[in-house]
Design an enzyme around this catalytic site. Structure first.
Site, PDB file in Angstrom:
ATOM      1  N   CYS A   2       0.874  -1.153   0.000  1.00  0.00           N
ATOM      2  CA  CYS A   2       0.000   0.000   0.000  1.00  0.00           C
ATOM      3  C   CYS A   2       0.916   1.208   0.000  1.00  0.00           C
ATOM      4  O   CYS A   2       2.121   1.072   0.151  1.00  0.00           O
ATOM      5  CB  CYS A   2      -0.854   0.007   1.249  1.00  0.00           C
ATOM      6  SG  CYS A   2      -1.781  -1.524   1.454  1.00  0.00           S
ATOM      7  N   ARG A  27       1.283   1.965  -6.002  1.00  0.00           N
ATOM      8  CA  ARG A  27       1.575   0.968  -4.966  1.00  0.00           C
ATOM      9  C   ARG A  27       0.346   0.166  -4.560  1.00  0.00           C
ATOM     10  O   ARG A  27       0.447  -0.806  -3.810  1.00  0.00           O
ATOM     11  CB  ARG A  27       2.144   1.665  -3.727  1.00  0.00           C
ATOM     12  CG  ARG A  27       3.411   2.426  -3.977  1.00  0.00           C
ATOM     13  CD  ARG A  27       3.873   3.089  -2.701  1.00  0.00           C
ATOM     14  NE  ARG A  27       4.270   2.096  -1.727  1.00  0.00           N
ATOM     15  CZ  ARG A  27       5.492   1.612  -1.614  1.00  0.00           C
ATOM     16  NH1 ARG A  27       6.441   2.030  -2.400  1.00  0.00           N
ATOM     17  NH2 ARG A  27       5.770   0.711  -0.697  1.00  0.00           N
ATOM     18  N   TRP A  74      -3.863  -1.864  -1.386  1.00  0.00           N
ATOM     19  CA  TRP A  74      -3.864  -3.093  -2.182  1.00  0.00           C
ATOM     20  C   TRP A  74      -4.225  -4.177  -1.179  1.00  0.00           C
ATOM     21  O   TRP A  74      -3.452  -4.503  -0.287  1.00  0.00           O
ATOM     22  CB  TRP A  74      -2.481  -3.323  -2.791  1.00  0.00           C
ATOM     23  CG  TRP A  74      -2.410  -4.517  -3.676  1.00  0.00           C
ATOM     24  CD1 TRP A  74      -2.691  -4.556  -5.008  1.00  0.00           C
ATOM     25  CD2 TRP A  74      -2.009  -5.839  -3.312  1.00  0.00           C
ATOM     26  NE1 TRP A  74      -2.505  -5.832  -5.481  1.00  0.00           N
ATOM     27  CE2 TRP A  74      -2.086  -6.647  -4.470  1.00  0.00           C
ATOM     28  CE3 TRP A  74      -1.601  -6.437  -2.121  1.00  0.00           C
ATOM     29  CZ2 TRP A  74      -1.771  -7.995  -4.468  1.00  0.00           C
ATOM     30  CZ3 TRP A  74      -1.286  -7.790  -2.118  1.00  0.00           C
ATOM     31  CH2 TRP A  74      -1.377  -8.545  -3.294  1.00  0.00           C
ATOM     32  N   ASN A 100       0.996   0.071   6.174  1.00  0.00           N
ATOM     33  CA  ASN A 100       1.416  -0.743   5.031  1.00  0.00           C
ATOM     34  C   ASN A 100       2.173  -1.936   5.590  1.00  0.00           C
ATOM     35  O   ASN A 100       3.120  -1.761   6.363  1.00  0.00           O
ATOM     36  CB  ASN A 100       2.330   0.081   4.114  1.00  0.00           C
ATOM     37  CG  ASN A 100       2.974  -0.770   3.032  1.00  0.00           C
ATOM     38  OD1 ASN A 100       2.419  -1.789   2.621  1.00  0.00           O
ATOM     39  ND2 ASN A 100       4.140  -0.366   2.568  1.00  0.00           N
ATOM     40  N   GLY A 101       1.730  -3.147   5.208  1.00  0.00           N
ATOM     41  CA  GLY A 101       2.392  -4.347   5.696  1.00  0.00           C
ATOM     42  C   GLY A 101       1.362  -5.387   6.106  1.00  0.00           C
ATOM     43  O   GLY A 101       0.189  -5.284   5.736  1.00  0.00           O
ATOM     44  N   GLU A 467       9.885 -12.481 -20.615  1.00  0.00           N
ATOM     45  CA  GLU A 467       9.540 -11.089 -20.336  1.00  0.00           C
ATOM     46  C   GLU A 467       8.423 -10.591 -21.264  1.00  0.00           C
ATOM     47  O   GLU A 467       7.515  -9.881 -20.829  1.00  0.00           O
ATOM     48  CB  GLU A 467      10.804 -10.210 -20.445  1.00  0.00           C
ATOM     49  CG  GLU A 467      10.609  -8.731 -20.248  1.00  0.00           C
ATOM     50  CD  GLU A 467       9.999  -8.339 -18.907  1.00  0.00           C
ATOM     51  OE1 GLU A 467       9.850  -9.182 -18.023  1.00  0.00           O
ATOM     52  OE2 GLU A 467       9.634  -7.152 -18.783  1.00  0.00           O
ATOM     53  N   LYS A 471       4.806  -9.261 -19.917  1.00  0.00           N
ATOM     54  CA  LYS A 471       4.276  -7.938 -20.241  1.00  0.00           C
ATOM     55  C   LYS A 471       2.856  -8.061 -20.766  1.00  0.00           C
ATOM     56  O   LYS A 471       1.963  -7.347 -20.343  1.00  0.00           O
ATOM     57  CB  LYS A 471       5.124  -7.214 -21.306  1.00  0.00           C
ATOM     58  CG  LYS A 471       6.431  -6.637 -20.875  1.00  0.00           C
ATOM     59  CD  LYS A 471       6.355  -5.444 -19.950  1.00  0.00           C
ATOM     60  CE  LYS A 471       6.275  -5.835 -18.506  1.00  0.00           C
ATOM     61  NZ  LYS A 471       7.475  -6.124 -17.769  1.00  0.00           N
ATOM     62  N   GLU A 474       0.261  -9.362 -17.948  1.00  0.00           N
ATOM     63  CA  GLU A 474      -0.024  -8.532 -16.774  1.00  0.00           C
ATOM     64  C   GLU A 474      -0.847  -7.292 -17.092  1.00  0.00           C
ATOM     65  O   GLU A 474      -1.574  -6.811 -16.223  1.00  0.00           O
ATOM     66  CB  GLU A 474       1.248  -8.167 -15.997  1.00  0.00           C
ATOM     67  CG  GLU A 474       2.123  -7.099 -16.591  1.00  0.00           C
ATOM     68  CD  GLU A 474       3.296  -6.727 -15.677  1.00  0.00           C
ATOM     69  OE1 GLU A 474       3.135  -6.675 -14.454  1.00  0.00           O
ATOM     70  OE2 GLU A 474       4.388  -6.478 -16.219  1.00  0.00           O
ATOM     71  N   HIS A 490       7.734 -30.839 -25.698  1.00  0.00           N
ATOM     72  CA  HIS A 490       7.565 -31.693 -24.518  1.00  0.00           C
ATOM     73  C   HIS A 490       6.231 -31.412 -23.835  1.00  0.00           C
ATOM     74  O   HIS A 490       6.056 -31.722 -22.658  1.00  0.00           O
ATOM     75  CB  HIS A 490       8.745 -31.497 -23.562  1.00  0.00           C
ATOM     76  CG  HIS A 490      10.058 -31.863 -24.191  1.00  0.00           C
ATOM     77  ND1 HIS A 490      10.434 -33.169 -24.423  1.00  0.00           N
ATOM     78  CD2 HIS A 490      11.041 -31.092 -24.715  1.00  0.00           C
ATOM     79  CE1 HIS A 490      11.612 -33.190 -25.031  1.00  0.00           C
ATOM     80  NE2 HIS A 490      12.001 -31.927 -25.229  1.00  0.00           N
ATOM     81  N   LYS A 586       2.773  -1.987  -7.857  1.00  0.00           N
ATOM     82  CA  LYS A 586       4.144  -1.793  -8.336  1.00  0.00           C
ATOM     83  C   LYS A 586       5.167  -2.381  -7.378  1.00  0.00           C
ATOM     84  O   LYS A 586       6.092  -3.064  -7.781  1.00  0.00           O
ATOM     85  CB  LYS A 586       4.389  -0.287  -8.502  1.00  0.00           C
ATOM     86  CG  LYS A 586       5.778   0.060  -8.990  1.00  0.00           C
ATOM     87  CD  LYS A 586       5.944  -0.313 -10.437  1.00  0.00           C
ATOM     88  CE  LYS A 586       7.260   0.094 -11.023  1.00  0.00           C
ATOM     89  NZ  LYS A 586       7.519  -0.643 -12.279  1.00  0.00           N
TER      90      LYS A 586
END
Ligand code: AGP
Length: 591
Positions: A2, A27, A74, A100-101, A467, A471, A474, A490, A586
């Site tokens: 957060c 955040r 969040w 936050n936490g 990557e 991208k 997400e 496979h 983020k």
């Protein structure tokens, strides 16, 4: 994950905190709230939803008072509801906190406080902090916060205010990030510098187990163990408020993609002595384990290939959340190399602390100077790419790869070549951005209509497959898988059918022919094959042209750019906000 901010001074706090929340929104952005104090009156406005929408109904700017605290959430514990949004108040409505936490022992604390008569309004772990402070409050907010903090297990950065002591903000932290901004006749506290840098660049980073008490004219620092005063040194933030703005781009992500040529040049500006010492230590280390998450890990995979091919140094790369199962067994002589944009990723930090306790040396490649990972490290190399705001990492990835490129060459005594290569590369990336944007928009819009996409590569290009897929998924929510091209048959080949998009990372390097064969195998099953290469081939349904370059290890830098643009335009075509993808934040400061 957060964002929190506090302010005490002479400006209207509601407006300042709202603006700060918008800066911190990356955040977390499922709910938000502000508490202001005007004389002895505490007012809280909060709700679920995006900050700008909330402001339309809650009008944060109109809140009275020149001090307050604010939070953008969040969700971890408890759904996305008004009740669970911060700030949280105690029973009397006099004390408010933002947190936050994660408070790991919140259930037992909640039961204990409820038995004493405290009544809870939310399902969150955070609300216990307000009630614990209330329970310990005997006319001194600092003392009550100190007593409350002693009972908390887990991670926290907390700001607390009380209507009974207007004119003071108490802050304390363990594991979650928190800094204090020092102004003239005003003080700030925040998760990071982005919301305060337009008012002051002088900041003090709080370490784990530290606290601060702020009035408009003073910032006093304490140890959370015994509340003894601490001397703390201020640092200067090196970037400005303009760096944290969109500069005319429709989204931060697009702006950051277009900043990559500049980012490549900025990476070259390393402290040469530090880089040489870093390179020397890596060379000598018995064992090097790079730990990182998400995009940062992909850059570490690229780094592994670069160190191997250029300097003949073999390193391991581990996903940070998996490293924790090995961290307690590392031995002295090991370097644990953290790679992180934010420098605050909880999974990375956890492994670093544990391996440090076992005698490992901690070194890092980070963007945010003064971040927790940076401070835990004995030596750091910096990305120098300015703040990255979009949740999807782009320019930090480019800069991380460039740091590894410099490092590998420094280890091989060829630093000058690497610096020259990166200068050249900066121009090539610029050419690509100028030439490819329109075509990538078309491909992105095409992809927006698909369910799945696959990204294939071998060797160093495998990391770009990972990557590129990350991208796309997400921000556009199109399912995407990146994999080693050789692994396809496979299992995954079974999923290829008519029209399935396959992106083949196929520059003319040491992987060229084998990758090409794997691409052709997908095409034989109906795939639409997009070939990313400097060389045209009739096997591709669409050729995404990469500029020619002088060193095969530079192709990964050139192939990620079109994939970033494709993901961006696919997200926009689907009506998503690429800067704030659903369910993500983020900075991932919880495990
Ligand atoms: C990147 O696009 C992601 N949003 C994410 O994977 C990110 O790279 C990861 O969370 C690591 O963050 P860090 O670099 O700040 O440690």
């Amino acid at each position: 994950m957060c964002g929190i901010i506090g302010y005490i001074g002479a400006r209207p706090a509601g407006a300042l905190l709202f603006k700060g929340l918008k800066r911190l929104e990356y955040r977390g952005y499922d709910s938000a709230g502000v508490a202001t104090l005007d004389g002895g009156k505490l007012e809280i406005r909060k709700d679920a939803g995006k900050i700008s929408e909330l402001d339309e109904k809650l009008h944060f700017e109109s809140m009275a008072g020149s001090m307050g605290i604010a939070h953008t959430r969040w969700a971890t514990h408890g759904g996305v509801t008004r009740e669970n949004a911060h700030p949280h108040a105690d029973c009397s409505g006099a004390i408010a906190i933002v947190h936050n936490g994660i408070i790991e022992n919140f259930q037992e604390l909640k039961a204990e406080l409820a038995a004493k008569g405290h009544s809870f309004k939310s399902e969150t772990d955070s609300e216990v902090i307000a009630h614990l402070i209330e329970d310990n409050y005997k006319g001194d907010l600092e003392k009550a916060a100190f007593e409350a903090a002693k009972r908390l297990r887990g991670s926290f950065a907390v700001l607390a205010v009380s209507a009974k002591e207007p004119g003071k903000i108490v802050c304390f932290k363990r594991e979650s990030p928190l800094l204090v901004g020092l102004g003239n006749g005003e003080m700030f506290a925040a998760s990071d510098a982005t919301p305060i840098v337009e008012y002051t660049r002088r900041v003090v980073f709080l370490e784990d187990g530290e606290a601060a008490a702020l009035t408009k004219d003073s910032a006093k620092f304490y140890s959370l163990d015994d509340w003894k005063p601490l001397e703390k040194k201020a640092s200067t933030v090196e970037w400005s408020a303009e760096d944290a703005g969109k500069n005319g781009y429709s989204h931060f992500m697009l702006k950051e993609i277009f900043e990559q040529p500049q980012a490549l040049k900025a990476v070259i500006a390393q402290d040469e002595k530090n880089l040489a010492a870093f390179a020397e230590e890596l060379k000598k280390a018995k064992r090097v384990i790079a730990v990182a998450c998400g995009t940062a890990r992909h850059s570490a995979v690229i780094g592994k290939h670069m160190l191997d091919r250029v300097a003949g140094k073999d390193i391991e790369v581990l996903i940070a959340s998996e490293f924790e199962y090995f961290a307690d067994r590392v031995e002295p002589g090991t370097i644990v190399l953290a790679v992180s944009q934010s420098g605050e990723t909880a999974d990375v930090l956890d492994g670093l602390r544990r391996s440090k306790a076992k005698g490992a040396r901690i070194m890092s490649i980070v963007n945010v100077k003064g971040s927790s990972i940076d401070r835990l490290s004995e030596r750091s190399l910096y990305l120098n790419c300015g703040p990255e705001i979009a949740v999807a990492s782009t320019k930090a990835f480019m800069a991380q790869c460039a740091v590894f490129y410099l490092l590998a060459h420094a280890m091989a005594g060829k630093l000058e070549k690497a610096e020259g290569d990166l200068r050249l590369l900066s121009g090539l990336v610029q050419q690509e951005l100028d030439a490819a944007n329109g075509k990538m928009k078309e491909i992105g819009e095409e992809l927006a209509k698909k369910q799945n996409a696959y990204y294939l590569g071998r060797g160093v290009n495998y990391a770009i497959a990972l990557e590129g897929a990350l991208k796309l998924k997400e921000i556009s929510y199109v399912h995407a898988e990146g994999m080693p091209a050789g692994e396809l048959k496979h299992g995954t080949l079974a999923l290829i059918e008519k029209g399935t998009p396959v992106f083949l990372l196929n520059p003319e390097d040491y992987t060229y022919y084998e990758s090409l064969s794997n691409g052709i195998e997908t095409r034989a099953r109906g795939a639409k094959l997009f070939g990313l290469s400097n060389k045209e081939n009739k096997a591709y349904d669409e050729w995404i042209r990469l500029p020619e370059t002088i060193d095969a290890l530079l192709y990964p830098f050139l192939s990620i750019v079109p994939l970033q643009l494709i993901a961006y335009y696919a997200a926009v075509a689907r009506g998503n906000d690429p800067d704030k993808p659903r369910n993500l934040a983020k900075s991932v400061t919880v495990k």
